[in-house]
Design an enzyme around this catalytic site. Structure first.
Site, PDB file in Angstrom:
ATOM      1  CE1 TYR A  63      -3.457  -2.551   0.009  1.00  0.00           C
ATOM      2  CE2 TYR A  63      -3.867  -2.128   2.323  1.00  0.00           C
ATOM      3  CZ  TYR A  63      -4.173  -2.787   1.154  1.00  0.00           C
ATOM      4  OH  TYR A  63      -5.216  -3.686   1.139  1.00  0.00           O
ATOM      5  CG  PHE A 215     -13.435  -3.202  -2.439  1.00  0.00           C
ATOM      6  CD1 PHE A 215     -12.565  -2.252  -1.915  1.00  0.00           C
ATOM      7  CD2 PHE A 215     -13.053  -3.855  -3.600  1.00  0.00           C
ATOM      8  CE1 PHE A 215     -11.344  -1.981  -2.527  1.00  0.00           C
ATOM      9  CE2 PHE A 215     -11.839  -3.597  -4.222  1.00  0.00           C
ATOM     10  CZ  PHE A 215     -10.982  -2.658  -3.689  1.00  0.00           C
ATOM     11  N   GLY A 218     -17.192   0.584  -0.864  1.00  0.00           N
ATOM     12  CA  GLY A 218     -16.776   1.069  -2.179  1.00  0.00           C
ATOM     13  C   GLY A 218     -16.776  -0.008  -3.234  1.00  0.00           C
ATOM     14  N   PRO A 222     -16.531  -6.388  -9.588  1.00  0.00           N
ATOM     15  CG  PRO A 222     -16.965  -8.661  -9.470  1.00  0.00           C
ATOM     16  CD  PRO A 222     -17.637  -7.331  -9.580  1.00  0.00           C
TER      17      PRO A 222
HETATM   18  N1  LIG Z   1      -7.229  -8.351   0.841  1.00  0.00           N
HETATM   19  C1  LIG Z   1      -7.361  -7.598  -0.224  1.00  0.00           C
HETATM   20  O1  LIG Z   1      -7.135  -8.026  -1.332  1.00  0.00           O
HETATM   21  C2  LIG Z   1      -7.827  -6.181  -0.090  1.00  0.00           C
HETATM   22  C3  LIG Z   1      -8.191  -5.472  -1.238  1.00  0.00           C
HETATM   23  C4  LIG Z   1      -8.648  -4.177  -1.081  1.00  0.00           C
HETATM   24  C5  LIG Z   1      -8.738  -3.611   0.186  1.00  0.00           C
HETATM   25  N2  LIG Z   1      -8.359  -4.324   1.275  1.00  0.00           N
HETATM   26  C6  LIG Z   1      -8.459  -3.743   2.634  1.00  0.00           C
HETATM   27  O2  LIG Z   1      -9.820  -3.503   2.891  1.00  0.00           O
HETATM   28  C7  LIG Z   1      -9.985  -2.167   3.357  1.00  0.00           C
HETATM   29  C8  LIG Z   1     -11.390  -1.714   3.002  1.00  0.00           C
HETATM   30  O3  LIG Z   1     -11.497  -1.394   1.623  1.00  0.00           O
HETATM   31  P1  LIG Z   1     -11.634   0.119   1.199  1.00  0.00           P
HETATM   32  O4  LIG Z   1     -10.598   0.947   1.859  1.00  0.00           O
HETATM   33  O5  LIG Z   1     -11.779   0.128  -0.266  1.00  0.00           O
HETATM   34  O6  LIG Z   1     -12.948   0.568   1.975  1.00  0.00           O
HETATM   35  P2  LIG Z   1     -14.447   0.560   1.570  1.00  0.00           P
HETATM   36  O7  LIG Z   1     -15.026   0.415   2.835  1.00  0.00           O
HETATM   37  O8  LIG Z   1     -14.981  -0.379   0.665  1.00  0.00           O
HETATM   38  O9  LIG Z   1     -14.659   1.926   0.770  1.00  0.00           O
HETATM   39  C9  LIG Z   1     -13.793   2.977   0.733  1.00  0.00           C
HETATM   40  C10 LIG Z   1     -14.337   3.984  -0.274  1.00  0.00           C
HETATM   41  O10 LIG Z   1     -15.539   4.516   0.230  1.00  0.00           O
HETATM   42  C11 LIG Z   1     -15.315   5.872   0.661  1.00  0.00           C
HETATM   43  N3  LIG Z   1     -15.883   5.976   2.010  1.00  0.00           N
HETATM   44  C12 LIG Z   1     -15.406   5.487   3.175  1.00  0.00           C
HETATM   45  N4  LIG Z   1     -16.230   5.787   4.195  1.00  0.00           N
HETATM   46  C13 LIG Z   1     -17.261   6.475   3.645  1.00  0.00           C
HETATM   47  C14 LIG Z   1     -18.428   7.072   4.183  1.00  0.00           C
HETATM   48  N5  LIG Z   1     -18.717   7.000   5.471  1.00  0.00           N
HETATM   49  N6  LIG Z   1     -19.261   7.718   3.312  1.00  0.00           N
HETATM   50  C15 LIG Z   1     -18.996   7.789   2.006  1.00  0.00           C
HETATM   51  N7  LIG Z   1     -17.895   7.248   1.426  1.00  0.00           N
HETATM   52  C16 LIG Z   1     -17.039   6.602   2.261  1.00  0.00           C
HETATM   53  C17 LIG Z   1     -13.818   6.106   0.642  1.00  0.00           C
HETATM   54  O11 LIG Z   1     -13.486   7.438   0.300  1.00  0.00           O
HETATM   55  P3  LIG Z   1     -12.967   8.517   1.382  1.00  0.00           P
HETATM   56  O12 LIG Z   1     -11.524   8.230   1.644  1.00  0.00           O
HETATM   57  O13 LIG Z   1     -13.206   9.807   0.680  1.00  0.00           O
HETATM   58  O14 LIG Z   1     -13.810   8.352   2.608  1.00  0.00           O
HETATM   59  C18 LIG Z   1     -13.404   5.157  -0.456  1.00  0.00           C
HETATM   60  O15 LIG Z   1     -13.667   5.729  -1.740  1.00  0.00           O
HETATM   61  C19 LIG Z   1      -8.831  -1.422   2.688  1.00  0.00           C
HETATM   62  O16 LIG Z   1      -8.556  -0.184   3.305  1.00  0.00           O
HETATM   63  C20 LIG Z   1      -7.723  -2.419   2.804  1.00  0.00           C
HETATM   64  O17 LIG Z   1      -7.147  -2.341   4.097  1.00  0.00           O
HETATM   65  C21 LIG Z   1      -7.935  -5.606   1.159  1.00  0.00           C
END
Ligand SMILES: NC(=O)c1ccc[n+]([C@@H]2O[C@H](COP(=O)([O-])OP(=O)(O)OC[C@H]3O[C@@H](n4cnc5c(N)ncnc54)[C@H](OP(=O)(O)O)[C@@H]3O)[C@@H](O)[C@H]2O)c1
Length: 299
Positions: A63, A215, A218, A222
């Site tokens: 990251y 996700f 977000g 896929p």
């Molecule tokens: N194992 C894997 O392959 C893998 C892959 C991807 C991710 N991950 C992990 O999973 C975590 C979660 O995924 P993610 O970070 O994509 O989070 P997410 O929960 O799916 O969504 C994040 C997206 O939503 C927005 N967001 C977050 N809170 C919000 C709210 N309250 N209202 C409106 N929009 C909101 C964020 O933008 P803003 O920043 O503007 O809030 C960002 O665009 C990652 O941070 C990472 O640690 C793991």
């Protein structure tokens, strides 16, 4: 509405207890439009998350984007780490200096990734390491045995406390459990995404394994950009349920995942302080049976 991460209760990752509402650090490096984050702001977000009771943070050495590295930001923001903090990282995907991804599969390569995480986070032992398989969001079908055995050896050496797996199917879970205990599975999953994992959540529960969706708010599609904005599928129903609880659609999506079972942990990612407060508050959002039935119609 409460604003402490403990409002959704706790789960055991092996011998470590974490609040079910955690935080994902992938959004600390960049904003949703891909531009670099504001360093002071995301350091503040990480510190505030811990103040709000978050004690499970997901990260990875891969990251990084432009000048930002999630591990460095966590290290700067949170060291000395609170005793109850569990930082989960993942190995498997590697990135070269141009940022391009490749798969790391050799024993030496995986050791190098574990050591890189230790160095960047300033730790002697990693609390949880997920072996992530597959390319992008495509889950691999290949055996993970050799790679998981390599991590189990590093666990025996004391470099890793607990092991997990990511981007996997049920057969991978069974294969990994035959090698060493698995404390968590981290897969893409949400109200309108990858609902085939409903059965995997139950399989995890039967074995005391946490299911940690990414996700959940977000990028639901896929193959979509990881920087895609919040999922719009089923917006009307989600918005109506949200209004009834004086909540936001993102909170409803998070609360819905937490209602899937006691072994489901949330790790929403954000670089936005207001979104962090909202996401933590979702730990206290109780959906009714009627809400859940309505939401299921779009799932
Ligand atoms: N194992 C894997 O392959 C893998 C892959 C991807 C991710 N991950 C992990 O999973 C975590 C979660 O995924 P993610 O970070 O994509 O989070 P997410 O929960 O799916 O969504 C994040 C997206 O939503 C927005 N967001 C977050 N809170 C919000 C709210 N309250 N209202 C409106 N929009 C909101 C964020 O933008 P803003 O920043 O503007 O809030 C960002 O665009 C990652 O941070 C990472 O640690 C793991």
């Amino acid at each position: 509405m409460t604003t402490n991460a403990n409002a959704a209760g706790t789960w055991q990752l092996g011998d470590r207890t974490v609040n079910r509402l955690g935080y994902g650090a992938m959004r600390t490096m960049s904003r949703s439009d891909g531009t670099p984050s504001d360093r002071d702001q995301v350091i503040g977000v990480l510190r505030r998350a811990v103040e709000l009771g978050v004690n499970h943070i997901d990260t990875a050495a891969f990251y990084f984007a432009g000048p930002r590295s999630a591990n460095e930001l966590i290290n700067t923001a949170l060291r000395p780490y609170p005793e109850d903090l569990v930082i989960t990282t993942k190995v498997g995907p590697g990135r070269d200096s141009s940022g391009a991804f490749h798969q790391v599969t050799t024993k030496d390569g995986l050791r190098g990734q574990v050591e890189e995480n230790l160095r960047q986070l300033g730790l002697d032992r990693l609390e949880v390491v997920n072996l992530r398989i597959g390319q992008g969001l495509d889950r691999g079908t290949d055996s993970l045995r050799d790679r998981f055995e390599a991590l189990a050896e590093l666990q025996q050496e004391g470099l890793i406390r607990h092991l997990g797996i990511s981007n996997i199917g049920a057969d991978h879970l069974k294969e990994a459990m035959a090698v060493a205990p698995v404390v968590c599975v981290q897969n893409q999953y949400g109200l309108t995404t990858r609902r085939e994992d409903d059965a995997l959540i139950e399989l995890c529960a039967e074995h005391g394994v946490a299911f940690v969706p990414f996700f959940a708010i977000g990028a639901s599609v896929p193959g979509a950009s990881p920087f895609a904005p919040a999922d719009e599928t089923g917006t009307d129903v989600v918005a109506e349920v949200a209004r009834a609880h004086d909540a936001t659609p993102a909170q409803v999506r998070l609360a819905w995942t937490l209602h899937r079972g006691p072994n489901v942990l949330a790790i929403p990612g954000t670089g936005d302080p207001a979104h962090l407060e909202e996401n933590v508050a979702a730990a206290g959002l109780r959906l009714t049976d009627e809400d859940l039935s309505r939401l299921d119609t779009i799932g």
